[in-house]
Design an enzyme around this catalytic site. Structure first.
Site, mmCIF file in Angstrom:
data_model
loop_
_atom_site.group_PDB
_atom_site.id
_atom_site.type_symbol
_atom_site.label_atom_id
_atom_site.label_comp_id
_atom_site.label_asym_id
_atom_site.label_seq_id
_atom_site.Cartn_x
_atom_site.Cartn_y
_atom_site.Cartn_z
ATOM 1 N N CYS A 72 0.839 -1.179 0.120
ATOM 2 C CA CYS A 72 -0.062 -0.099 -0.070
ATOM 3 C C CYS A 72 0.734 1.140 0.028
ATOM 4 C CB CYS A 72 -0.844 -0.024 1.494
ATOM 5 S SG CYS A 72 -2.065 1.455 1.352
ATOM 6 N N CYS A 76 0.475 4.905 6.927
ATOM 7 C CA CYS A 76 -0.057 4.585 8.255
ATOM 8 C C CYS A 76 0.809 3.957 9.105
ATOM 9 C CB CYS A 76 -1.504 3.837 8.239
ATOM 10 S SG CYS A 76 -2.543 4.504 6.726
ATOM 11 N N CYS A 79 0.542 0.074 10.110
ATOM 12 C CA CYS A 79 0.185 -0.835 9.333
ATOM 13 C C CYS A 79 1.214 -1.725 8.676
ATOM 14 C CB CYS A 79 -0.627 -0.068 8.085
ATOM 15 S SG CYS A 79 -1.423 -1.138 7.082
ATOM 16 N N CYS A 116 -16.452 -8.676 5.495
ATOM 17 C CA CYS A 116 -16.079 -7.567 5.038
ATOM 18 C C CYS A 116 -14.772 -7.984 3.970
ATOM 19 C CB CYS A 116 -15.625 -6.725 6.547
ATOM 20 S SG CYS A 116 -14.745 -5.090 5.848
ATOM 21 N N CYS A 147 -19.507 -5.725 3.126
ATOM 22 C CA CYS A 147 -18.803 -4.549 3.702
ATOM 23 C C CYS A 147 -17.517 -4.792 3.061
ATOM 24 C CB CYS A 147 -18.515 -4.662 5.268
ATOM 25 S SG CYS A 147 -17.571 -3.510 5.901
ATOM 26 N N CYS A 207 -19.096 2.470 8.284
ATOM 27 C CA CYS A 207 -18.435 1.747 9.641
ATOM 28 C C CYS A 207 -17.159 2.632 9.711
ATOM 29 C CB CYS A 207 -18.063 0.036 9.164
ATOM 30 S SG CYS A 207 -16.864 -0.567 10.373
ATOM 31 N N ARG A 279 -17.960 -2.170 17.719
ATOM 32 C CA ARG A 279 -17.050 -3.337 17.365
ATOM 33 C C ARG A 279 -16.064 -3.406 18.123
ATOM 34 N NH1 ARG A 279 -16.927 -3.615 11.921
ATOM 35 N NH2 ARG A 279 -18.962 -4.720 12.309
#
Ligand code: SF4
Length: 333
Positions: A72, A76, A79, A116, A147, A207, A279
Site C-alpha cells: 500500500c 499509516c 500498518c 468484510c 462490507c 463503519c 465493535r
C-alpha cells in the site's frame, strides 16, 4: 424523561446527557468528563444506555478477508501492509472473485452475518472496482451483509458499490484530528471525511472508528470519540481497535495501553453513539478474556471472527465460541 438527563458528572460539575438519546452535539468537555468518571459509574451508565438500544446478550459477528494484501502506498504508522515499512508482508494481487465467494461461504457456515472485504489501496482504480463489485454481488447472493474497505472513494465509485449491493463501507478516522499527523502523512483528515460523505450520499451504511494505544494521550481518545460522535450522522458501526504492535512498523515499540483505559474508550463510544454497533476489533488476540468481558459489559456488541484480521492474528473461532458461551452471549441474527 430519564432522571439521568444532564446529570452533573460527579467530581467534575459538567452536565452530561446520560439519557441514551442519540445526539450529535457532544463537546470535548462532556466526553472528557465521561472518561474521568469513576470506573463503576462509567460502566453502569454505558451498560444502562446499551440496554435502551440493544439486547445485551447479542453480539454481531463479522468476518474480514484481505482481498488484496500489502504494497500500500499510504504510510499509516501502525500498518504492516504499508510499502513504506519492512514488516514482512508480501504484496499480493487482488484475489479472484470465486475464491472470495468461497471464503464468504465458509464464514457464513461459521456463523458470520457480515462479510468484510479489505484491500490495501490508497483508492481503488475503476478497473479494480469492477472486480470488487462482482465479489460484492456474489457475497450478497449468499444472504450475507456485505462490507468493504478499499481506501478513499469518489462519489461515483461509492454509487457503483451501492448499485452492486454493498451494505457497509469501512473508513476509519483512526484518531483525533490533533494526533492524526503523527500517524499518517499521505492523506488528510479532510480526505477521510470526504470519503465518508461520498459513502453516506450513496446510501451505504458507514463503519467508522479508530485505533487506541498508538502513543496518543487521553485527550486524543476524547478527541477521536468527539470526532466520531459529531459526524453528520453517527456511523452505524464503530470499530474500536487496540493497536497491534507489528515489528517493522514505526509503532512496533512503545508502552501498551492500559486495558482499563481501553474499556473506558469503549464505554465512551457506547454512551456518545448509543444506537451504533460498537465493535471490539483488532487487538483481541492479546487481550485477556476478562478485558474482553469488560468491553462487552461496557457496551461493545460486535466482534470480528476468524483467525486473522487482514494480516494480524485474531483469536481462532473455537476460542471465540468458547468465550461467547462462557459469557452467555449469542450471535446477533
Ligand atoms: S491502513 Fe490501509 S491505507 Fe493505511 S497503509 Fe494500511 S492498507 Fe494502506
Amino acid at each position: 424523561m430519564n432522571e439521568h438527563v444532564a446529570a452533573p458528572v460527579p467530581d467534575s460539575g459538567v452536565a452530561v446527557d446520560l439519557s441514551g438519546a442519540v445526539r450529535r452535539d457532544w463537546t470535548r468537555v462532556q466526553v472528557r468528563a465521561l472518561f474521568d468518571l469513576p470506573f463503576p459509574e462509567l460502566i453502569f451508565h454505558a451498560q444502562r444506555i446499551h440496554r435502551l438500544h440493544f439486547d445485551p446478550r447479542e453480539v454481531q459477528i463479522s468476518t474480514l478477508l484481505s482481498i488484496k494484501t500489502g504494497g500500500c502506498p499510504e504510510d499509516c504508522a501502525y500498518c504492516p501492509q504499508s510499502a513504506h515499512y519492512e514488516a514482512g508482508v508480501k504484496a499480493e494481487k487482488l484475489m479472484e472473485a470465486s475464491a472470495v465467494i468461497a471464503e464468504a461461504q465458509a464464514a457464513k457456515r461459521a456463523g458470520a452475518s457480515r462479510f468484510c472485504m479489505g484491500a490495501a489501496w490508497r483508492n481503488p482504480k475503476d478497473r479494480d472496482l469492477d472486480a470488487v463489485c462482482t465479489m460484492v454481488e456474489g457475497v450478497k447472493a449468499l444472504g450475507l451483509e456485505t462490507c468493504a474497505t478499499l481506501g478513499m472513494l469518489t462519489g461515483p465509485q461509492a454509487q457503483r458499490l451501492k448499485a452492486s449491493g454493498l451494505d457497509y463501507y469501512n473508513h476509519n478516522l483512526d484518531t483525533s484530528p490533533e494526533f492524526y499527523g503523527e500517524i499518517i502523512t499521505t492523506r488528510t483528515y479532510r480526505d477521510r471525511l470526504d470519503t465518508l460523505d461520498h459513502v453516506r450520499a450513496a446510501g451505504i451504511a458507514v463503519c467508522c472508528g479508530g485505533i487506541v494505544g498508538m502513543g496518543e494521550g487521553r485527550e486524543d481518545r476524547v478527541g477521536m470519540i468527539v470526532a466520531l460522535a459529531t459526524l453528520p450522522r453517527h456511523p452505524e458501526s464503530v470499530p474500536i481497535n487496540m493497536l497491534v504492535q507489528v515489528e517493522g512498523t514505526p509503532l512496533a515499540t512503545g508502552a501498551a495501553l492500559d486495558p482499563i483505559e481501553f474499556v473506558r474508550t469503549i464505554a465512551a463510544a457506547r454512551i456518545c453513539m448509543p444506537a451504533s454497533v460498537v465493535r471490539l476489533s483488532a487487538g483481541r488476540e492479546e487481550m485477556s478474556e476478562e478485558t474482553q468481558a469488560l468491553c462487552f459489559v461496557a457496551g461493545a456488541n460486535s466482534i470480528f471472527y476468524g483467525p486473522k484480521l487482514l494480516t494480524t492474528p485474531n483469536p481462532g473461532r473455537d476460542r471465540d465460541r468458547a468465550l461467547l458461551d462462557k459469557l452467555g452471549l449469542t450471535p446477533m441474527e
